[in-house]
Design a protein around this motif. Structure first.
Motif, PDB file in Angstrom:
ATOM      1  N   GLN A 102      15.430 -17.651  34.496  1.00 47.18           N
ATOM      2  CA  GLN A 102      15.498 -17.401  35.940  1.00 47.18           C
ATOM      3  C   GLN A 102      16.618 -18.211  36.600  1.00 47.18           C
ATOM      4  N   LEU A 103      16.787 -19.446  36.176  1.00 51.25           N
ATOM      5  CA  LEU A 103      17.861 -20.264  36.761  1.00 51.25           C
ATOM      6  C   LEU A 103      19.225 -19.659  36.453  1.00 51.25           C
ATOM      7  N   ILE A 104      19.421 -19.202  35.227  1.00 51.82           N
ATOM      8  CA  ILE A 104      20.698 -18.570  34.862  1.00 51.82           C
ATOM      9  C   ILE A 104      20.863 -17.246  35.607  1.00 51.82           C
ATOM     10  N   LYS A 105      19.801 -16.496  35.690  1.00 60.66           N
ATOM     11  CA  LYS A 105      19.838 -15.203  36.379  1.00 60.66           C
ATOM     12  C   LYS A 105      20.240 -15.366  37.845  1.00 60.66           C
TER      13      LYS A 105
ATOM     14  N   LEU B  20      16.441 -35.839  24.550  1.00 63.80           N
ATOM     15  CA  LEU B  20      17.233 -34.784  23.927  1.00 63.80           C
ATOM     16  C   LEU B  20      18.188 -34.202  24.968  1.00 63.80           C
ATOM     17  N   ILE B  21      19.454 -34.086  24.588  1.00 64.76           N
ATOM     18  CA  ILE B  21      20.489 -33.605  25.508  1.00 64.76           C
ATOM     19  C   ILE B  21      20.995 -32.242  25.046  1.00 64.76           C
ATOM     20  N   GLY B  22      21.193 -31.346  25.994  1.00 67.11           N
ATOM     21  CA  GLY B  22      21.714 -30.023  25.672  1.00 67.11           C
ATOM     22  C   GLY B  22      22.196 -29.324  26.921  1.00 67.11           C
ATOM     23  N   THR B  23      22.098 -27.999  26.924  1.00 59.27           N
ATOM     24  CA  THR B  23      22.508 -27.204  28.076  1.00 59.27           C
ATOM     25  C   THR B  23      21.347 -26.332  28.527  1.00 59.27           C
ATOM     26  N   LEU B  24      21.495 -25.785  29.712  1.00 64.55           N
ATOM     27  CA  LEU B  24      20.437 -24.942  30.258  1.00 64.55           C
ATOM     28  C   LEU B  24      20.146 -23.763  29.336  1.00 64.55           C
ATOM     29  N   ARG B  25      21.156 -23.259  28.679  1.00 60.15           N
ATOM     30  CA  ARG B  25      20.986 -22.101  27.806  1.00 60.15           C
ATOM     31  C   ARG B  25      20.034 -22.416  26.642  1.00 60.15           C
ATOM     32  N   ASN B  26      20.148 -23.641  26.085  1.00 63.32           N
ATOM     33  CA  ASN B  26      19.294 -23.960  24.931  1.00 63.32           C
ATOM     34  C   ASN B  26      18.119 -24.872  25.278  1.00 63.32           C
ATOM     35  N   LEU B  27      17.766 -24.917  26.563  1.00 62.92           N
ATOM     36  CA  LEU B  27      16.619 -25.719  26.983  1.00 62.92           C
ATOM     37  C   LEU B  27      15.335 -25.347  26.238  1.00 62.92           C
TER      38      LEU B  27
ATOM     39  N   ARG C 225      22.716 -20.341  38.160  1.00 56.93           N
ATOM     40  CA  ARG C 225      23.009 -21.653  37.587  1.00 56.93           C
ATOM     41  C   ARG C 225      23.788 -21.464  36.297  1.00 56.93           C
ATOM     42  N   ASP C 226      24.859 -22.207  36.143  1.00 61.45           N
ATOM     43  CA  ASP C 226      25.736 -22.088  34.972  1.00 61.45           C
ATOM     44  C   ASP C 226      24.946 -22.341  33.688  1.00 61.45           C
ATOM     45  N   PRO C 227      25.027 -21.467  32.698  1.00 63.14           N
ATOM     46  CA  PRO C 227      24.284 -21.647  31.439  1.00 63.14           C
ATOM     47  C   PRO C 227      24.621 -22.938  30.705  1.00 63.14           C
ATOM     48  N   ILE C 228      25.823 -23.474  30.946  1.00 68.72           N
ATOM     49  CA  ILE C 228      26.194 -24.717  30.248  1.00 68.72           C
ATOM     50  C   ILE C 228      25.919 -25.961  31.099  1.00 68.72           C
TER      51      ILE C 228
ATOM     52  N   CYS D 254       2.403 -23.630  37.851  1.00 67.67           N
ATOM     53  CA  CYS D 254       2.090 -23.238  39.216  1.00 67.67           C
ATOM     54  C   CYS D 254       0.633 -22.832  39.366  1.00 67.67           C
ATOM     55  N   HIS D 255       0.212 -22.739  40.620  1.00 67.28           N
ATOM     56  CA  HIS D 255      -1.150 -22.322  40.956  1.00 67.28           C
ATOM     57  C   HIS D 255      -1.357 -20.875  40.516  1.00 67.28           C
ATOM     58  N   SER D 256      -2.586 -20.578  40.153  1.00 69.46           N
ATOM     59  CA  SER D 256      -2.894 -19.242  39.640  1.00 69.46           C
ATOM     60  C   SER D 256      -2.847 -18.149  40.703  1.00 69.46           C
ATOM     61  N   ASN D 257      -2.583 -18.530  41.956  1.00 64.86           N
ATOM     62  CA  ASN D 257      -2.538 -17.508  43.007  1.00 64.86           C
ATOM     63  C   ASN D 257      -1.227 -16.730  43.015  1.00 64.86           C
ATOM     64  N   GLY D 258      -0.350 -17.048  42.083  1.00 60.90           N
ATOM     65  CA  GLY D 258       0.839 -16.226  41.928  1.00 60.90           C
ATOM     66  C   GLY D 258       2.034 -16.623  42.762  1.00 60.90           C
ATOM     67  N   ILE D 259       2.044 -17.848  43.315  1.00 53.40           N
ATOM     68  CA  ILE D 259       3.203 -18.300  44.077  1.00 53.40           C
ATOM     69  C   ILE D 259       4.412 -18.388  43.149  1.00 53.40           C
ATOM     70  N   VAL D 260       5.492 -17.762  43.543  1.00 49.69           N
ATOM     71  CA  VAL D 260       6.699 -17.711  42.711  1.00 49.69           C
ATOM     72  C   VAL D 260       7.724 -18.709  43.261  1.00 49.69           C
ATOM     73  N   PRO D 261       8.374 -19.503  42.402  1.00 48.17           N
ATOM     74  CA  PRO D 261       9.403 -20.443  42.877  1.00 48.17           C
ATOM     75  C   PRO D 261      10.533 -19.716  43.595  1.00 48.17           C
ATOM     76  N   ASP D 262      11.090 -20.378  44.591  1.00 49.55           N
ATOM     77  CA  ASP D 262      12.245 -19.839  45.299  1.00 49.55           C
ATOM     78  C   ASP D 262      13.493 -20.202  44.497  1.00 49.55           C
ATOM     79  N   TRP D 263      13.815 -19.351  43.534  1.00 49.92           N
ATOM     80  CA  TRP D 263      14.886 -19.671  42.599  1.00 49.92           C
ATOM     81  C   TRP D 263      16.232 -19.869  43.277  1.00 49.92           C
ATOM     82  N   GLU D 264      16.447 -19.204  44.403  1.00 47.86           N
ATOM     83  CA  GLU D 264      17.732 -19.319  45.096  1.00 47.86           C
ATOM     84  C   GLU D 264      18.004 -20.757  45.533  1.00 47.86           C
ATOM     85  N   THR D 265      16.925 -21.510  45.844  1.00 49.03           N
ATOM     86  CA  THR D 265      17.117 -22.895  46.296  1.00 49.03           C
ATOM     87  C   THR D 265      17.280 -23.870  45.131  1.00 49.03           C
ATOM     88  N   LEU D 266      17.063 -23.388  43.916  1.00 45.51           N
ATOM     89  CA  LEU D 266      17.046 -24.274  42.753  1.00 45.51           C
ATOM     90  C   LEU D 266      18.338 -24.275  41.950  1.00 45.51           C
TER      91      LEU D 266
END
Length: 458
Positions: free
Chosen positions: A393-396, A419-426, A399-402, A359-371
């Motif tokens: 952040q996605l799990i928090k 490579l295939i896995g789950t969000l937990r071991n990304l 988003r399901d960890p698996i 992301c840009h250095s101006n500190g814009i934070v992703p809208d995790w709720e939409t992701l």
């Protein structure tokens, strides 16, 4: 040389075609495009020829061949399935010194049809002298990819300007220099994008100011790396470049397709290693263009998808430099297709969302709720640096960890790795992936094991 290439004016000239099948129809269509007055002799006509006769484009002269039909014709073509009749037509036409072609019978041809590239009034004909027509067709297809569609229109305008240029330049070499600059410069670029009036003004300007060179900047998206995904327009532009500016995402096999004598300047940036800043790149583009050079800026994927192409074009616009953009296959489309992962699927994902992990250095934070929507595919570019935070952040935020994830490394290239896995071991998966990488998060990743088709070869 077995055959002398000739370009024949057939406008309003009578041509006799004996045969009414689909093979004859293909030749007749070509003849009518050249303005010939086609006369057909055949017992019956195929549907395309019936339509052409109803529209008065051709004349159905007779059902049966007779030698008198050769009177006052310019060319003769035999396209029947009767070899004896074809031989008779060939002999009759030859005795009258008429050019004749018996379809698919080389010994009975005093002329042959070449494979044609049509950019009227530019016509290019390719022939194997009848020995290997398929090879001639393949060569035509390769050349078609290199020759832009606006060549014909450029030739028409050049014809309109011939007298002006002759009046301005008495010496032939000066005229050649003028047209060399026109056909490889701004005039050509403007014609390519349909700016006809601007192109004419450019010719006027160059005619009055022959020593003044105007440069331009062209952004070209070269795709994820595989040269087969480079667009035809991208290839054409690269062949005309005076300078090629490229970054680390541009593969060697694509870079090698550029004009051989063009200057090549690497302006690549890597994470934590910005040896050249974006502002410096922008200034370099403008400076080179002001020197009268055609500057082709090669960017991996698509210039406007996390490629900062918009910033570079803004710099050109602010400096008053002519510019254009050639889109490319963005990594999310190319890499996932080669990995057998459809980004949308009725059973798994109704939407797809692209984001950058850098992301840009101006500190814009992703809208995790939409992701975190479960029926949404999330594609993350340049996520390696922040991969741990992205996963957390996605799990928090729900988003399901698996949730299935794929880490695609060097997608579409010979050394592509998935490579295939789950969000937990990304984060662990990302450690083993060579740049450039792309993260795919969502249920569609499960389709990889069923749909993976690309087998990289050396």
């Amino acid at each position: 040389m077995d055959y002398l290439p000739l370009f024949v004016d057939l406008r309003k000239k009578p041509v006799l075609v004996v045969g009414g099948g689909h093979i004859a129809a293909r030749k007749i269509e070509l003849l009518t495009q050249a303005g010939a007055c086609v006369q057909i002799v055949a017992c019956k006509l195929c549907k395309p020829l019936i339509t052409m006769t109803e529209q008065k484009n051709v004349e159905w002269l007779a059902k049966y061949y007779h030698i008198q039909q050769l009177e006052r014709v310019f060319l003769v073509i035999a396209a029947t399935n009767n070899s004896q009749l074809n031989g008779q037509i060939y002999q009759d036409a030859t005795n009258r010194y008429l050019l004749v072609n018996v379809i698919d019978d080389k010994p009975l041809c005093s002329f042959i049809f070449p494979s044609i590239i049509n950019r009227t009034p530019i016509i290019i004909a390719i022939s194997s002298s009848g020995t290997a027509p398929t090879l001639a067709r393949l060569l035509r297809e390769k050349m078609e990819a290199l020759l832009p569609s606006h060549l014909g229109k450029m030739a028409e305008i050049a014809d309109q300007w011939r007298d002006k240029v002759k009046e301005r330049f008495a010496i032939p070499s000066d005229r050649r220099h003028f047209w060399d600059k026109a056909f490889t410069g701004i005039f050509s670029s403007q014609m390519a994008v349909g700016k006809l009036e601007e192109a004419k003004r450019t010719l006027n300007h160059q005619l009055s100011n022959i020593n003044i060179s105007r440069g331009e900047i062209i952004l070209v998206g070269v795709g994820p790396g595989n040269s087969g995904l480079l667009t035809l327009r991208g290839l054409q532009v690269m062949q005309l470049a005076d300078v090629l500016l490229y970054d680390y995402l541009v593969s060697d096999e694509i870079l090698n397709l550029g004009r051989r004598d063009a200057d090549r300047i690497c302006v690549g940036k890597r994470a934590h290693d910005h040896s050249i800043t974006q502002e410096e790149i922008n200034n370099m583009l403008v400076t080179l263009a002001r020197e009268g050079k055609r500057v082709v800026r090669l960017k991996g994927g698509d210039p406007f998808i996390f490629g900062r192409g918009g910033e570079e074009i803004q710099a050109a616009a602010e400096a008053g430099i002519p510019f254009q953009v050639v889109p490319g296959v963005t990594a999310s489309l190319g890499a996932t297709a080669y990995a057998g992962i459809p980004l949308t699927h009725r059973d798994y994902a109704q939407s797809v969302l692209f984001m950058t992990g850098h992301c840009h250095s101006n500190g814009i934070v992703p809208d995790w709720e939409t992701l975190v929507h479960p029926y949404q595919t999330l594609v993350i570019y340049m996520g390696s640096i922040a991969v741990t935070d992205i996963s957390r952040q996605l799990i928090k935020h729900g988003r399901d960890p698996i949730t299935p994830v794929a880490v695609i490394s060097r997608g579409t290239r010979k050394d592509q790795n998935v490579l295939i896995g789950t969000l937990r071991n990304l984060p662990e998966l990302a450690l083993y992936a060579a740049a450039p990488t792309l993260f795919i998060i969502g249920a569609v990743v499960n389709l990889h094991r069923h749909l993976a088709w690309y087998q990289a070869t050396e």
